[in-house]
Design an enzyme around this catalytic site. Structure first.
Site, short mmCIF file in Angstrom:
data_model
loop_
_atom_site.label_atom_id
_atom_site.label_comp_id
_atom_site.label_asym_id
_atom_site.label_seq_id
_atom_site.Cartn_x
_atom_site.Cartn_y
_atom_site.Cartn_z
N SER A 155 -5.21 -59.49 -46.74
CA SER A 155 -5.91 -60.75 -46.94
C SER A 155 -6.20 -61.00 -48.41
O SER A 155 -5.29 -61.10 -49.21
CB SER A 155 -7.18 -60.78 -46.09
N ASP A 307 -5.71 -68.06 -49.74
CA ASP A 307 -5.56 -66.68 -50.20
C ASP A 307 -4.15 -66.18 -49.85
O ASP A 307 -3.36 -66.90 -49.25
CB ASP A 307 -6.68 -65.80 -49.63
N ASP A 309 -2.62 -64.38 -47.65
CA ASP A 309 -2.06 -64.48 -46.30
C ASP A 309 -2.37 -65.82 -45.66
O ASP A 309 -2.10 -66.03 -44.47
CB ASP A 309 -2.51 -63.32 -45.41
N ASP A 311 -5.03 -67.44 -44.67
CA ASP A 311 -5.98 -67.67 -43.58
C ASP A 311 -7.28 -68.27 -44.11
O ASP A 311 -7.95 -69.01 -43.41
CB ASP A 311 -6.22 -66.42 -42.74
#
Length: 582
Positions: A155, A307, A309, A311
């Site tokens: 993340s 960010d 990834d 999400d």
């Protein structure tokens, strides 16, 4: 001293196992160097434990060792996960999983390792051709009817980290009993048990078609396309922070009807070192610097980032002075809740069976918004798997219309069961378009919400404690708070203490009641007479203990009062920190 020597001996014994031919030469050299070093700090940090599933799955610093992210830890985790899936679905002969990754270093290596091992165990793998957003992995699991999935991501963590998110058949991260079941299976696995050789016939590469299906689903989060079409020239600057949103999010915005989209070119480059930022975390204002610079050059309406990834999202809008103002995660979440409720209500889309979800550490202003508009609001633990759990638990009888948390995550529709930056970014741009349609900016809308529902300020304080000694220190801090809870915080009496580990609420008069939650969690909360709320919990994915503070002020009577209220809140939060020994 004796205890420390025992720990060193334990770590040395574990490390020596990594000198076997089961590990490659590079790994063996790294481990031998740790064993030979007179300073045993790195050896202890690398081998004092095995990585465990936390709120975000498996996550750690990359390197050699049982407490590090490497292809062997990934391999043993995947073998254990495969064993569990086979046990959990004993009557299915067509087991399948979805595997994806983001832009982090070793992401493709780890994802292919995962795919190879699943296939070697007779499980069909849908492997994304290259990096994709976390929410698209979640969507694909549901869309393809897979039994599980893995996303290789850490993340928003610093570049040294990588991770492994384990998903179940509903597209959400694993919860009890599956998380515990997977851990039990992983703990049984030795390196020689791992089937690294793939069955390539069982690996199917996916990409463009799934992107299309996901983007079509994201449109379900739209509330009012007419307002978008009237403001299609809203000037938007977007940055993927070197990550997985780089293609999907501009395309999603275009599919909603926005036509004036500009990207930050330096941060469109896939880069696991995240070389243009100190840390690729939208919670850090520094990460938004390049986006704001381009926004100023273009005189943009707003600057948005996701960010690595994709999400989480970050939003920057212009304040009443025309300067860039970075909205925090609570403000962003509050705005989503307000807009979804207000405009669905206005358009006659609320039928009375809708519900929304927030985490227990997220601002209580959202509770006031939901209550006033008679929309059911559920509280859950930190981590989107708990929001997903509420969706799953209620989907047969109620309609989910949105949920979020203070850490810059929101999910505005139910085809995905994790934080969804592409859908949320599209929706925040719709909100900005609606505000513009009504002669406002996003900042003006935020002030409108404060004036209607009351001002609050929320600050999260992260206390980092690394390694084995840090983990012990965090444990001791939680025990001390549990055994010696504060009586006052910031000059206000504590009225209610909630202990989610014991699932117990204690009132100021000493009376106790049970907390109704789906599981226990190591979280403490204190609610004060003046509306102050403080929550404390160890992070499930990082070496830190987190303090979530929220203070209120009922004296905000106009938008011009905002700065004064914010400064007064800062003073109060400093007082809270002293009371907590921070």
């Amino acid at each position: 001293m004796e205890k420390n020597m025992e720990l060193i001996a334990q770590c040395e014994n574990e490390a020596k196992k990594w000198l076997s031919p089961s590990f490659d030469e590079k790994t063996r050299k790294e481990v031998q160097a740790m064993l030979d070093n007179t300073d045993k700090t790195e050896l202890i940090d690398s081998f004092y434990r095995s990585l465990e599933f936390g709120t975000g799955g498996l996550r750690g610093i990359m390197g050699a060792g049982s407490n590090r992210m490497n292809k062997y830890i990934v391999g043993m985790a995947t073998q254990g996960f495969a064993n569990y899936i086979i046990k959990a679905f004993p009557n299915r002969k067509d087991l399948s999983v979805v595997v994806g990754h983001d832009s982090r270093n070793n992401g493709r290596l780890f994802a292919e390792t995962v795919a190879n091992i699943f296939s070697a165990n007779g499980i069909k793998v849908f492997l994304f051709e290259s990096l994709r957003p976390t929410p698209e992995i979640s969507f694909a699991i549901r869309h393809l009817g897979a039994q599980a999935g893995v996303n290789v991501t850490a993340s928003h963590n610093p570049k040294e980290y990588n991770g492994y998110k384990a998903y179940w058949e509903d597209g959400s991260q694993v919860l009890s009993p599956h998380d515990k079941g997977i851990i039990d299976e992983v703990n049984k696995v030795d390196i020689d048990d791992v089937k690294f050789e793939p069955n390539k016939k069982l690996i199917e590469i996916i990409g463009g078609e799934m992107d299309w299906d996901y983007l079509q689903a994201v449109k379900e989060a739209m509330v009012d396309q007419e307002v978008i079409l009237r403001n299609k020239d809203l000037k938007i600057v977007y940055s993927p922070m070197h990550g997985a949103g780089r293609v999907i999010i501009p395309e999603a915005l275009r599919s909603w009807g926005f036509q004036n989209i500009h990207v930050v070119p330096e941060q469109m480059v896939i880069d696991g070192n995240f070389s243009t930022v100190v840390s690729p975390n939208p919670e850090n204002p520094e990460a938004m610097t390049l986006g704001m610079k381009l926004g100023s050059e273009l005189n943009a309406d707003l600057v948005i980032a996701s960010d690595p990834d994709a999400d989480r999202l970050a939003i920057v809008c212009r304040n009443d002075k025309g300067e860039w103002e970075i909205l925090n995660g609570n403000q962003t979440c509050m705005m989503f809740f307000w807009y979804i409720i207000a405009n669905k209500k206005k358009m006659g889309q609320l039928k009375g069976n809708e519900f929304m979800v927030k985490t227990i550490v997220t601002t209580e202003v959202i509770r006031r918004i939901a209550d006033k508009n008679e929309v059911e609001l559920k509280d859950c633990y930190t981590g989107f798997k708990w929001i997903a759990n509420e969706i799953r638990t209620n989907e047969s009888s109620k309609k989910y219309i949105g949920g979020g948390e203070e850490s810059f995550g929101f999910l505005p529709f139910d085809k995905v069961r994790d934080k969804d930056a592409p859908a949320s970014i599209c929706l925040i741009c719709e909100i900005a378009a609606w505000a513009k349609d009504n002669g406002m900016t996003l900042y003006d809308l935020l002030m409108k919400i404060y004036l209607e529902y009351g001002f609050s300020k929320e600050v999260t304080i992260n206390v980092v404690k690394t390694g084995k000694s840090g983990a012990d220190e965090i444990k001791a801090m939680m025990e001390n708070f549990r055994n010696n809870p504060p009586k006052q915080l910031g000059g206000s009496n504590v009225l209610i203490t909630k202990d989610y580990k014991l699932l117990e609420q204690t009132n100021a008069d000493g009376s106790k009641s049970k907390l109704e939650m789906p599981d226990s969690s190591n979280v403490l909360q204190w609610f004060c007479e003046d509306g102050t709320k403080v929550s404390v919990r160890p992070s499930g994915t990082e070496p830190k203990i987190k303090f979530y503070t929220e203070v209120t002020d009922n004296s905000m009577k106009c938008a011009a009062c905002y700065e004064r209220c914010s400064k007064d809140a800062d003073v109060k939060i400093e007082a809270l920190k002293k009371d907590l020994g921070l």
